[in-house]
Design an enzyme around this catalytic site. Structure first.
Site, PDB file in Angstrom:
ATOM      1  CE  LYS A 214     -12.413   1.396   6.651  1.00  0.00           C
ATOM      2  NZ  LYS A 214     -11.359   2.043   5.949  1.00  0.00           N
TER       3      LYS A 214
ATOM      4  CG  PHE B 236      -5.209   6.364  11.543  1.00  0.00           C
ATOM      5  CD1 PHE B 236      -4.884   6.154  12.874  1.00  0.00           C
ATOM      6  CD2 PHE B 236      -4.924   7.601  10.977  1.00  0.00           C
ATOM      7  CE1 PHE B 236      -4.292   7.156  13.626  1.00  0.00           C
ATOM      8  CE2 PHE B 236      -4.331   8.610  11.715  1.00  0.00           C
ATOM      9  CZ  PHE B 236      -4.012   8.387  13.043  1.00  0.00           C
TER      10      PHE B 236
ATOM     11  CG  ASP C 161      -7.288  -4.741   3.068  1.00  0.00           C
ATOM     12  OD1 ASP C 161      -7.096  -4.685   4.297  1.00  0.00           O
ATOM     13  OD2 ASP C 161      -7.746  -3.800   2.400  1.00  0.00           O
TER      14      ASP C 161
ATOM     15  CG  ASN D 122      -2.015  -0.883   1.250  1.00  0.00           C
ATOM     16  OD1 ASN D 122      -2.585  -1.124   0.199  1.00  0.00           O
ATOM     17  ND2 ASN D 122      -2.385  -1.408   2.391  1.00  0.00           N
TER      18      ASN D 122
ATOM     19  CG  ASP E  40      -8.905  -5.825  10.618  1.00  0.00           C
ATOM     20  OD1 ASP E  40      -8.278  -5.215  11.515  1.00  0.00           O
ATOM     21  OD2 ASP E  40      -9.668  -5.246   9.821  1.00  0.00           O
TER      22      ASP E  40
HETATM   23  O1  C5P Z   1     -10.628  -1.748   7.371  1.00  0.00           O
HETATM   24  P1  C5P Z   1      -9.538  -0.795   7.085  1.00  0.00           P
HETATM   25  O2  C5P Z   1      -8.327  -1.480   6.558  1.00  0.00           O
HETATM   26  O3  C5P Z   1      -9.867   0.376   6.249  1.00  0.00           O
HETATM   27  O4  C5P Z   1      -9.226  -0.179   8.540  1.00  0.00           O
HETATM   28  C1  C5P Z   1      -8.181   0.638   8.769  1.00  0.00           C
HETATM   29  C2  C5P Z   1      -7.698   0.449  10.190  1.00  0.00           C
HETATM   30  O5  C5P Z   1      -7.523  -0.924  10.511  1.00  0.00           O
HETATM   31  C3  C5P Z   1      -6.326   1.057  10.376  1.00  0.00           C
HETATM   32  O6  C5P Z   1      -6.270   1.514  11.700  1.00  0.00           O
HETATM   33  C4  C5P Z   1      -5.390  -0.108  10.129  1.00  0.00           C
HETATM   34  O7  C5P Z   1      -4.141   0.079  10.758  1.00  0.00           O
HETATM   35  C5  C5P Z   1      -6.156  -1.266  10.690  1.00  0.00           C
HETATM   36  N1  C5P Z   1      -5.932  -2.551   9.992  1.00  0.00           N
HETATM   37  C6  C5P Z   1      -5.264  -3.573  10.626  1.00  0.00           C
HETATM   38  N2  C5P Z   1      -5.098  -4.790   9.975  1.00  0.00           N
HETATM   39  C7  C5P Z   1      -5.551  -4.957   8.717  1.00  0.00           C
HETATM   40  C8  C5P Z   1      -6.218  -3.910   8.059  1.00  0.00           C
HETATM   41  C9  C5P Z   1      -6.391  -2.710   8.731  1.00  0.00           C
HETATM   42  O8  C5P Z   1      -4.829  -3.418  11.768  1.00  0.00           O
HETATM   43  N3  C5P Z   1      -5.361  -6.134   8.111  1.00  0.00           N
END
Ligand code: C5P
Length: 398
Positions: free
Chosen positions: A337, A323, A279, A210, A306
């Site tokens: 979220k 975030f 992701d 990313n 996640d």
């Molecule tokens: O669901 P999304 O990826 O948009 O959510 C963002 C938040 O979730 C951020 O705080 C990010 O650091 C965390 N996150 C995480 N593990 C993932 C995806 C997102 O900790 N696999």
């Protein structure tokens, strides 16, 4: 950023070649809004003249306890009246010894003894002088007396030797002094932060990732450390310097980040997930470089855990902050979220406002609604977020 606006600092300069760095430090303090009065010992003034400090600070520089410019002959008291701190940089071995024993035989040592404000020292000396048990004893005593000791650093020395004893660079000292003045709103708290992107290898030279500079996560780590927390930063592949006092764990993939977080999470009170975690990861990364072929290629990718959601779902979760970087409908997605991952606080920003840059525009979403912050440098935004977290977690400010 004018973080020292309104601060009155006495800058003490003792005899050492690092005195030239004190001139730069004076300039940084003044540029940032502080009023600086320089006081040099006799040997300090042999390395850099009072005129240099007078020109840089716009204030008379002082060396003599009996200076007739002070009408009541009370220079040893008057110069620190109203001072927010005395910073001695460089602090020679001899000066540290004097401080440790409460000696007061010149203007600077007398000011230090008669002070009613914090004293910060930046030792600078030859490595053997630093390692000498007498110096170590003196420094230990100063720390016990509440004196803040910054450095020294290790490296090449002006005498040609290499080792501990180099004074910290002016920029580093400046940063420490700014941090010193920040309110200690998270004192005693343990904060775990993820930052940067993750990189999911496809073969030895390619992968999925990313876009993320890591700047916001690193700024938060710095702001949390400045606020008195003990901070662990789990960082994906980024080119950011580790903030002072922060313990850093470098990882590459989401699975590594997940493992590092899970090892640390039981010992934290606050978890802030700033990382742009990929992701998905290639289901079958290959050991050898994939050769180009003139036909479409199929890559199977599988979801990564996640990390934040898993931490928030623990039986006794830390205070979790997420975030949400979106390119539209910020409030809807960020609040979504927050609800889905059961987070007390989500920081939302539009990617076009913050990605890769040095400033950011964010909104804080919690149970009480939306709090919009004005556009600001990332460190300033980070300090505001830390202030909000401190308030929400009931941490007491100083
Ligand atoms: O669901 P999304 O990826 O948009 O959510 C963002 C938040 O979730 C951020 O705080 C990010 O650091 C965390 N996150 C995480 N593990 C993932 C995806 C997102 O900790 N696999």
């Amino acid at each position: 950023m004018a973080e020292l606006n309104g601060k009155n600092l006495v800058l003490g300069v003792t005899g050492g070649i690092a005195a030239y760095k004190a001139a730069e430090l004076a300039r940084l303090f003044v540029k940032d809004g502080a009023k600086v009065v320089a006081v040099l010992t006799e040997s300090g003034a042999r390395f850099v003249t009072p005129a240099t400090f007078q020109a840089l600070t716009g204030n008379p520089a002082w060396t003599d306890l009996w200076d007739a410019r002070m009408p009541d002959n009370m220079a040893h008291i008057d110069l620190t009246r109203g001072a927010d701190a005395i910073m001695v940089a460089p602090a020679s071995a001899d000066f540290l010894a004097k401080l440790a024993h409460g000696l007061a035989d010149d203007l600077l040592s007398t000011l230090c003894l008669a002070r009613d404000c914090p004293l910060i020292v930046a030792p600078a000396m030859n490595r053997q002088m630093w390692e000498n048990p007498a110096t170590q004893r003196n420094v230990k005593r100063l720390v016990e007396d509440g004196v803040i000791v910054l450095g020294p650093d290790s490296g090449e020395q002006a005498c040609g030797e290499t080792g501990m004893g180099r004074m910290l660079e002016a920029a580093g000292l400046f940063e420490e002094v700014v941090a010193f003045f920040q309110p200690k709103r998270l004192a005693g708290r343990r904060v775990l932060i993820t930052a940067g992107p993750t990189f999911e290898a496809l073969d030895p030279v390619r992968g999925l990732t990313n876009l993320s500079s890591g700047k916001m996560g690193f700024a938060l780590a710095r702001a949390a450390a400045e606020a008195g927390a003990s901070v662990t930063l789990v960082a994906g592949p980024v080119a950011q310097p580790t903030p002072r006092g922060v313990s850093r764990i470098d990882v590459v993939s989401a699975l590594e980040m997940h493992a590092a977080v899970m090892r640390q999470v039981a010992d934290c009170d606050i978890f802030i997930g700033v990382a742009a975690v990929a992701d998905y990861r290639p289901a079958r990364p290959v050991a050898d470089k994939i050769k180009k072929e003139d036909k479409p290629m199929e890559i199977t990718i599988e979801p990564n855990p996640d990390i934040l959601a898993e931490v928030a779902a623990r039986p006794q979760p830390p205070f979790c902050v997420g975030f949400a970087a979106e390119n539209r409908d910020l409030e809807k997605y960020a609040e979504g979220k927050r609800q889905k991952k059961k987070l007390p606080l989500v920081i939302g920003n539009l990617v076009q406002d913050g990605l890769g840059g040095d400033s950011n525009t964010v909104a804080l979403l919690d149970d009480r609604g939306r709090h919009q912050l004005a556009p600001a440098p990332k460190l300033e935004v980070a300090r505001a977020i830390i202030g909000h977290i401190a308030q929400m977690t009931g941490a007491r400010g100083k």
